[in-house]
Design a protein around this motif. Structure first.
Motif, PDB file in Angstrom:
ATOM      1  N   PHE A  56       4.503   8.954   4.285  1.00  0.00           N
ATOM      2  CA  PHE A  56       3.462   8.458   5.189  1.00  0.00           C
ATOM      3  C   PHE A  56       3.332   6.939   5.086  1.00  0.00           C
ATOM      4  O   PHE A  56       3.121   6.252   6.094  1.00  0.00           O
ATOM      5  CB  PHE A  56       2.116   9.125   4.870  1.00  0.00           C
ATOM      6  N   GLY A  57       3.451   6.420   3.873  1.00  0.00           N
ATOM      7  CA  GLY A  57       3.382   4.975   3.687  1.00  0.00           C
ATOM      8  C   GLY A  57       4.499   4.258   4.413  1.00  0.00           C
ATOM      9  O   GLY A  57       4.297   3.194   5.009  1.00  0.00           O
ATOM     10  N   ALA A  58       5.697   4.852   4.388  1.00  0.00           N
ATOM     11  CA  ALA A  58       6.826   4.261   5.103  1.00  0.00           C
ATOM     12  C   ALA A  58       6.570   4.256   6.605  1.00  0.00           C
ATOM     13  O   ALA A  58       6.853   3.263   7.298  1.00  0.00           O
ATOM     14  CB  ALA A  58       8.107   5.038   4.782  1.00  0.00           C
ATOM     15  N   ALA A  89       3.899   1.550   7.377  1.00  0.00           N
ATOM     16  CA  ALA A  89       4.466   0.209   7.260  1.00  0.00           C
ATOM     17  C   ALA A  89       5.388  -0.093   8.433  1.00  0.00           C
ATOM     18  O   ALA A  89       5.419  -1.218   8.949  1.00  0.00           O
ATOM     19  CB  ALA A  89       5.227   0.065   5.937  1.00  0.00           C
ATOM     20  N   GLY A  90       6.126   0.911   8.878  1.00  0.00           N
ATOM     21  CA  GLY A  90       6.986   0.727  10.038  1.00  0.00           C
ATOM     22  C   GLY A  90       6.188   0.435  11.293  1.00  0.00           C
ATOM     23  O   GLY A  90       6.566  -0.442  12.094  1.00  0.00           O
ATOM     24  N   ALA A 142       0.833  -1.207   0.000  1.00  0.00           N
ATOM     25  CA  ALA A 142       0.000   0.000   0.000  1.00  0.00           C
ATOM     26  C   ALA A 142       0.865   1.252   0.000  1.00  0.00           C
ATOM     27  O   ALA A 142       0.541   2.238  -0.676  1.00  0.00           O
ATOM     28  CB  ALA A 142      -0.916  -0.009   1.222  1.00  0.00           C
ATOM     29  N   GLY A 143       1.966   1.206   0.752  1.00  0.00           N
ATOM     30  CA  GLY A 143       2.869   2.347   0.805  1.00  0.00           C
ATOM     31  C   GLY A 143       3.566   2.614  -0.509  1.00  0.00           C
ATOM     32  O   GLY A 143       3.997   3.744  -0.769  1.00  0.00           O
ATOM     33  N   VAL A 144       3.676   1.603  -1.370  1.00  0.00           N
ATOM     34  CA  VAL A 144       4.296   1.769  -2.685  1.00  0.00           C
ATOM     35  C   VAL A 144       3.253   2.155  -3.737  1.00  0.00           C
ATOM     36  O   VAL A 144       3.480   3.038  -4.566  1.00  0.00           O
ATOM     37  CB  VAL A 144       5.024   0.471  -3.106  1.00  0.00           C
ATOM     38  N   GLY A 190      10.234  -2.404   7.847  1.00  0.00           N
ATOM     39  CA  GLY A 190       9.007  -2.130   7.110  1.00  0.00           C
ATOM     40  C   GLY A 190       9.038  -0.771   6.440  1.00  0.00           C
ATOM     41  O   GLY A 190       8.664  -0.624   5.274  1.00  0.00           O
ATOM     42  N   ALA A 191       9.503   0.238   7.185  1.00  0.00           N
ATOM     43  CA  ALA A 191       9.576   1.592   6.632  1.00  0.00           C
ATOM     44  C   ALA A 191      10.576   1.659   5.485  1.00  0.00           C
ATOM     45  O   ALA A 191      10.309   2.262   4.438  1.00  0.00           O
ATOM     46  CB  ALA A 191       9.961   2.577   7.733  1.00  0.00           C
ATOM     47  N   TYR A 192      11.724   1.026   5.683  1.00  0.00           N
ATOM     48  CA  TYR A 192      12.743   1.055   4.638  1.00  0.00           C
ATOM     49  C   TYR A 192      12.264   0.343   3.380  1.00  0.00           C
ATOM     50  O   TYR A 192      12.582   0.772   2.264  1.00  0.00           O
ATOM     51  CB  TYR A 192      14.041   0.413   5.133  1.00  0.00           C
ATOM     52  N   GLY A 193      11.488  -0.720   3.542  1.00  0.00           N
ATOM     53  CA  GLY A 193      10.965  -1.437   2.384  1.00  0.00           C
ATOM     54  C   GLY A 193      10.157  -0.526   1.474  1.00  0.00           C
ATOM     55  O   GLY A 193      10.283  -0.591   0.249  1.00  0.00           O
ATOM     56  N   VAL A 194       9.329   0.341   2.053  1.00  0.00           N
ATOM     57  CA  VAL A 194       8.528   1.272   1.250  1.00  0.00           C
ATOM     58  C   VAL A 194       9.431   2.251   0.504  1.00  0.00           C
ATOM     59  O   VAL A 194       9.250   2.506  -0.694  1.00  0.00           O
ATOM     60  CB  VAL A 194       7.530   2.033   2.141  1.00  0.00           C
TER      61      VAL A 194
END
Length: 272
Positions: A89-91, A94-95, A66-68, A108-112
């Motif tokens: 905000f998505g990051a 996700a974090g 969703a963050g992507v 999670g944040a870094y993944g976005v």
């Protein structure tokens, strides 16, 4: 590392299946290209979650996806400022999801951020101008693919000293140099063949060299991430390649370099 014909054949077969779909979407642009990026973003998000948060990868994967996806759609409709706001905000979300599920929130944040940046820039580059968007998108794929393929072939055939044995024991200096030369040639040829405004063949070769360097760096960076998470491949989606992330790790870094080149050309040549 000795040349392995079976590995090369398996990689080639996978490429023959996947490459036409990517080429057609690049050519069509618009909804089709954005749809490809959205689909790819979802797959990459799930791979990232499986790799970084295996204990609860579904929830984290959906949050990263969703963050992507949200900023990619914003970029597609021309709202680049909104896209970057949504990415941040998505990051953050996700974090939080990752942290609540017992994982590392930063992963999670870094993944976005890791996946979202190149997806946004690809959509921006393709949608910016009907013809130029196509040319620049072709350029980034041509350089990244040329660098990746030649690095593998030269490294396999020539071998020699290892590039970074701590994180990627199979990569060699010979493959690294072969990949850089391939990217430089691809960039120069694309710039000479296509009408890309202020990007001459010489500067196309320079940009290709820098993008190839970024491709090699992205590949090494993903190798370091996999070593950190204790996995051999990001997934098993593509025979001979592992996961989708294993296939596009270098492309994701090359996109950033080529997008910067595109901005410079825009500043020099206006709407060229």
């Amino acid at each position: 590392m000795a040349l392995k014909p079976k590995d090369i054949a398996l990689r080639a077969a996978s490429a023959l299946v996947l490459a036409p779909a990517a080429v057609l979407a690049i050519w069509a642009g618009g909804f089709w290209f954005t749809g490809l990026i959205v689909l790819g973003g979802i797959m990459l998000a799930l791979e990232w979650a499986r790799m970084s948060e295996p204990q609860d990868w579904r929830a984290v994967g959906m949050a990263v996806a969703a963050g992507v996806i949200a900023p990619v759609i914003a970029a597609h409709i021309g709202q680049m400022s909104l896209a970057f706001v949504l990415l941040v905000f998505g990051a953050a979300i996700a974090g939080l999801v990752s942290n609540r599920r017992g994982g590392e929130g930063l992963d999670g944040a870094y993944g976005v951020l890791y996946l979202g940046w190149p997806c946004i820039l690809l959509v921006w580059m393709r949608d910016l101008n009907a013809d130029q968007g196509l040319y620049w998108t072709v350029l980034v794929f041509a350089v990244a693919w040329a660098a990746d393929i030649l690095a593998y072939l030269v490294g396999s055939a020539v071998g020699g000293p290892k590039l970074w044995p701590r994180f990627s024991p199979n990569k060699t200096w010979s493959g690294f140099i072969g990949g850089l030369l391939a990217g430089m040639i691809a960039g120069g040829v694309m710039a000479a063949w296509l009408d890309m405004g202020a990007l001459t063949a010489f500067w196309g070769a320079v940009l290709g060299l820098l993008a190839a360097l970024a491709t090699m760096g992205g590949d090494l960076w993903e190798s370091a991430l996999k070593r950190r998470f204790g996995v051999k491949d990001a997934g098993n989606l593509i025979p001979g390649h592992g996961g989708l992330l294993d296939r596009v790790d270098g492309l994701m870094f090359a996109v950033i370099v080529v997008a910067i080149g595109r901005l410079i050309v825009l500043m020099i040549g206006g709407n060229a």
